[in-house]
Design a protein around this motif. Structure first.
Motif, PDB file in Angstrom:
ATOM      1  N   ASP A 209       0.725  12.781   0.969  1.00 20.47           N
ATOM      2  CA  ASP A 209      -0.513  13.469   1.318  1.00 20.47           C
ATOM      3  C   ASP A 209      -0.900  13.040   2.731  1.00 20.47           C
ATOM      4  O   ASP A 209      -1.592  12.051   2.925  1.00 20.47           O
ATOM      5  CB  ASP A 209      -1.612  13.122   0.317  1.00 20.47           C
ATOM      6  CG  ASP A 209      -2.904  13.861   0.592  1.00 20.47           C
ATOM      7  OD1 ASP A 209      -2.964  14.642   1.570  1.00 20.47           O
ATOM      8  OD2 ASP A 209      -3.863  13.660  -0.167  1.00 20.47           O
TER       9      ASP A 209
ATOM     10  N   CYS B  40      -4.520  12.262   3.789  1.00 24.11           N
ATOM     11  CA  CYS B  40      -5.280  11.144   3.209  1.00 24.11           C
ATOM     12  C   CYS B  40      -5.948  10.340   4.326  1.00 24.11           C
ATOM     13  O   CYS B  40      -5.561  10.407   5.492  1.00 24.11           O
ATOM     14  CB  CYS B  40      -4.380  10.262   2.352  1.00 24.11           C
ATOM     15  SG  CYS B  40      -3.293   9.181   3.299  1.00 24.11           S
ATOM     16  N   HIS B  41      -6.924   9.566   3.960  1.00 25.93           N
ATOM     17  CA  HIS B  41      -7.713   8.794   4.925  1.00 25.93           C
ATOM     18  C   HIS B  41      -6.821   7.886   5.767  1.00 25.93           C
ATOM     19  O   HIS B  41      -6.966   7.827   6.985  1.00 25.93           O
ATOM     20  CB  HIS B  41      -8.775   7.966   4.189  1.00 25.93           C
ATOM     21  CG  HIS B  41      -9.507   7.022   5.076  1.00 25.93           C
ATOM     22  ND1 HIS B  41     -10.437   7.460   5.993  1.00 25.93           N
ATOM     23  CD2 HIS B  41      -9.432   5.680   5.220  1.00 25.93           C
ATOM     24  CE1 HIS B  41     -10.916   6.408   6.649  1.00 25.93           C
ATOM     25  NE2 HIS B  41     -10.307   5.321   6.199  1.00 25.93           N
ATOM     26  N   HIS B  42      -5.890   7.187   5.121  1.00 24.35           N
ATOM     27  CA  HIS B  42      -5.059   6.240   5.866  1.00 24.35           C
ATOM     28  C   HIS B  42      -4.201   6.964   6.907  1.00 24.35           C
ATOM     29  O   HIS B  42      -4.027   6.479   8.018  1.00 24.35           O
ATOM     30  CB  HIS B  42      -4.153   5.436   4.919  1.00 24.35           C
ATOM     31  CG  HIS B  42      -3.326   4.451   5.657  1.00 24.35           C
ATOM     32  ND1 HIS B  42      -3.824   3.235   6.043  1.00 24.35           N
ATOM     33  CD2 HIS B  42      -2.073   4.512   6.122  1.00 24.35           C
ATOM     34  CE1 HIS B  42      -2.893   2.586   6.710  1.00 24.35           C
ATOM     35  NE2 HIS B  42      -1.815   3.342   6.764  1.00 24.35           N
ATOM     36  N   CYS B  43      -3.657   8.119   6.540  1.00 19.40           N
ATOM     37  CA  CYS B  43      -2.812   8.868   7.472  1.00 19.40           C
ATOM     38  C   CYS B  43      -3.581   9.359   8.673  1.00 19.40           C
ATOM     39  O   CYS B  43      -3.120   9.262   9.805  1.00 19.40           O
ATOM     40  CB  CYS B  43      -2.128  10.034   6.771  1.00 19.40           C
ATOM     41  SG  CYS B  43      -0.974   9.527   5.503  1.00 19.40           S
ATOM     42  N   THR B  44      -4.759   9.895   8.434  1.00 19.57           N
ATOM     43  CA  THR B  44      -5.544  10.395   9.554  1.00 19.57           C
ATOM     44  C   THR B  44      -6.042   9.252  10.412  1.00 19.57           C
ATOM     45  O   THR B  44      -6.127   9.364  11.624  1.00 19.57           O
ATOM     46  CB  THR B  44      -6.731  11.258   9.062  1.00 19.57           C
ATOM     47  OG1 THR B  44      -7.508  10.506   8.140  1.00 19.57           O
ATOM     48  CG2 THR B  44      -6.227  12.518   8.400  1.00 19.57           C
TER      49      THR B  44
ATOM     50  N   GLU C 280       0.864  -1.173   0.000  1.00 18.35           N
ATOM     51  CA  GLU C 280       0.000   0.000   0.000  1.00 18.35           C
ATOM     52  C   GLU C 280       0.904   1.228   0.000  1.00 18.35           C
ATOM     53  O   GLU C 280       1.932   1.257   0.682  1.00 18.35           O
ATOM     54  CB  GLU C 280      -0.876  -0.004   1.243  1.00 18.35           C
ATOM     55  CG  GLU C 280      -1.806   1.164   1.336  1.00 18.35           C
ATOM     56  CD  GLU C 280      -2.666   1.119   2.591  1.00 18.35           C
ATOM     57  OE1 GLU C 280      -3.346   2.130   2.832  1.00 18.35           O
ATOM     58  OE2 GLU C 280      -2.646   0.120   3.320  1.00 18.35           O
TER      59      GLU C 280
ATOM     60  N   ILE D 107       0.998   5.472   0.450  1.00 23.75           N
ATOM     61  CA  ILE D 107       0.304   6.698   0.820  1.00 23.75           C
ATOM     62  C   ILE D 107       0.317   7.587  -0.419  1.00 23.75           C
ATOM     63  O   ILE D 107       1.368   7.773  -1.037  1.00 23.75           O
ATOM     64  CB  ILE D 107       0.989   7.394   2.006  1.00 23.75           C
ATOM     65  CG1 ILE D 107       0.855   6.508   3.252  1.00 23.75           C
ATOM     66  CG2 ILE D 107       0.382   8.783   2.253  1.00 23.75           C
ATOM     67  CD1 ILE D 107       1.582   7.026   4.464  1.00 23.75           C
ATOM     68  N   PRO D 108      -0.834   8.124  -0.820  1.00 26.58           N
ATOM     69  CA  PRO D 108      -0.881   8.923  -2.047  1.00 26.58           C
ATOM     70  C   PRO D 108       0.001  10.171  -1.966  1.00 26.58           C
ATOM     71  O   PRO D 108       0.285  10.673  -0.880  1.00 26.58           O
ATOM     72  CB  PRO D 108      -2.354   9.305  -2.189  1.00 26.58           C
ATOM     73  CG  PRO D 108      -3.039   8.877  -0.963  1.00 26.58           C
ATOM     74  CD  PRO D 108      -2.116   8.047  -0.144  1.00 26.58           C
ATOM     75  N   ARG D 109       0.414  10.620  -3.123  1.00 24.79           N
ATOM     76  CA  ARG D 109       1.207  11.844  -3.208  1.00 24.79           C
ATOM     77  C   ARG D 109       0.295  13.032  -3.438  1.00 24.79           C
ATOM     78  O   ARG D 109      -0.762  12.910  -4.031  1.00 24.79           O
ATOM     79  CB  ARG D 109       2.221  11.757  -4.350  1.00 24.79           C
ATOM     80  CG  ARG D 109       3.297  10.723  -4.106  1.00 24.79           C
ATOM     81  CD  ARG D 109       4.299  10.720  -5.220  1.00 24.79           C
ATOM     82  NE  ARG D 109       5.297   9.688  -5.002  1.00 24.79           N
ATOM     83  CZ  ARG D 109       6.387   9.560  -5.724  1.00 24.79           C
ATOM     84  NH1 ARG D 109       6.632  10.387  -6.725  1.00 24.79           N
ATOM     85  NH2 ARG D 109       7.252   8.613  -5.468  1.00 24.79           N
ATOM     86  N   LYS D 110       0.747  14.172  -2.944  1.00 25.15           N
ATOM     87  CA  LYS D 110       0.025  15.433  -3.140  1.00 25.15           C
ATOM     88  C   LYS D 110       0.958  16.338  -3.937  1.00 25.15           C
ATOM     89  O   LYS D 110       2.149  16.439  -3.642  1.00 25.15           O
ATOM     90  CB  LYS D 110      -0.307  16.054  -1.789  1.00 25.15           C
ATOM     91  CG  LYS D 110      -0.902  17.432  -1.852  1.00 25.15           C
ATOM     92  CD  LYS D 110      -1.308  17.936  -0.484  1.00 25.15           C
ATOM     93  CE  LYS D 110      -0.091  18.360   0.312  1.00 25.15           C
ATOM     94  NZ  LYS D 110      -0.456  19.017   1.590  1.00 25.15           N
TER      95      LYS D 110
END
Length: 78
Positions: free
Chosen positions: A64, A67-71, A46, A48-51
């Motif tokens: 990012d 993102c949902h996973h980070c929060t 998985e 984490i998406p980039r911003k």
């Protein structure tokens, strides 16, 4: 460490070994430098998406952290 000595490649090999031991591995940011073998090692994890944002008229990317996973991870109580 010097560039091009295999740090990312080795890190990803170790990550695969740890994943096989049922550890959760999530990639925050990886730069493959367009190396096919390194990109292959990223598969199965998985990411984490980039911003993308602009800084001094240049487009730059970073994780990012909104993102949902980070929060979700920040609120994790495990």
């Amino acid at each position: 460490m010097c560039a091009g000595v295999g740090k990312t490649y080795t890190m990803l090999q170790v990550a695969h070994a740890e994943k096989s031991k049922n550890f959760d591995i999530i990639i925050g940011y990886v730069e493959t430098h367009n190396r096919k073998e390194t990109a292959e090692l990223v598969k199965g994890f998985e990411l984490i998406p980039r911003k993308t944002y602009e800084y001094k008229n240049i487009q730059v990317q970073e994780m990012d952290l909104g993102c949902h996973h980070c929060t979700e991870a920040a609120n994790c109580t495990r």
